[in-house]
Design an enzyme around this catalytic site. Structure first.
Site, PDB file in Angstrom:
ATOM      1  N   ASP A 176      -7.061  -1.420  -4.595  1.00  0.00           N
ATOM      2  CA  ASP A 176      -8.162  -1.173  -3.665  1.00  0.00           C
ATOM      3  C   ASP A 176      -9.147  -0.167  -4.257  1.00  0.00           C
ATOM      4  OD1 ASP A 176      -6.890  -2.824  -1.807  1.00  0.00           O
ATOM      5  OD2 ASP A 176      -5.871  -1.141  -0.843  1.00  0.00           O
ATOM      6  N   ASP A 186       0.847  -1.191   0.000  1.00  0.00           N
ATOM      7  CA  ASP A 186       0.000   0.000   0.000  1.00  0.00           C
ATOM      8  C   ASP A 186       0.881   1.239   0.000  1.00  0.00           C
ATOM      9  OD1 ASP A 186      -2.427  -1.430   0.125  1.00  0.00           O
ATOM     10  OD2 ASP A 186      -2.251  -1.623   2.301  1.00  0.00           O
TER      11      ASP A 186
END
Length: 215
Positions: free
Chosen positions: A183, A161
């Site tokens: 995401d 991330d």
């Protein structure tokens, strides 16, 4: 009188396609282009950002509210992190389970769209293409393909991330959990499916579809 009513909203029906009917080429494009662009952009940005901003030593010690690079000062920027679970850190330590679920989900989506002809609906084809692109992007990390040998071994099956967002003093947004492009496209596709299911079709139309399926 019947001919006058055929164009009215009250008579609009959702057709269940013939299983032998051939899908237009455009439906394949509406599915595969979002998939390829979403997954490709996710993997490229992860590789680019982590090669320039990720330091496994600093990752263990830096303050969680300090970004590596701000695009909008103190609100939006880059902060690399790894997530051994699912969205927002849920289910830490179950990467193999989420990877297996990803494969099942991709197979289910493909069968639903093409052999069962749900891809006749442009909106569904595009939304599930986004979802599939997000699934593939994070699947790549969960099976260890995104791992770099210089990083700690415990990060091998973790999702990378890097997008950082915070609104100082606002509950749940100070900070928002780090996320990535996968995401983003996955959530966007899921929202599109929600809108399709609960806003675009009337209750009567949904009943008619169920009746035709069960007939």
């Amino acid at each position: 009188m019947n001919s006058n009513l055929q164009g009215s909203n009250s008579d609009v029906k959702i057709a269940i396609p013939n299983q032998g009917e051939r899908l237009p080429v455009s439906r394949y494009a509406l599915f595969f282009w979002p998939l390829l662009i979403g997954a490709g952009l996710d993997l490229y940005t992860k590789s680019y950002v982590f090669s320039r901003y990720f330091d496994p030593l600093l990752a263990r010690t830096r303050h969680p509210d300090v970004a590596d690079h701000w695009w909008v000062d103190q609100i939006f920027g880059i902060q690399t992190s790894t997530n051994p679970g699912a969205l927002f850190g849920f289910g830490k330590g179950y990467s193999s389970l989420f990877a297996a679920f990803s494969i099942v989900a991709l197979i289910g989506i493909f069968v639903w769209l093409f052999p069962l002809r749900a891809a006749r609906d442009r909106w569904l084809a595009f939304a599930t293409g986004l979802i599939s692109g997000g699934i593939i992007g994070n699947f790549y990390d969960r099976v260890g393909w995104g791992y770099v040998s210089t990083n700690p071994i415990e990060m091998k099956y973790s999702v990378r991330d890097w997008i950082y967002f915070r609104l100082e003093g606002v509950r749940f947004f100070d900070p928002w959990p780090n996320f990535n492009i996968a995401d983003s496209v996955l959530v966007t596709g899921a929202i599109m499916l929600f809108l399709h299911a609960f806003l675009f079709a009337t209750p009567q139309q949904r009943k008619e579809v169920a009746a035709q399926i069960n007939a």
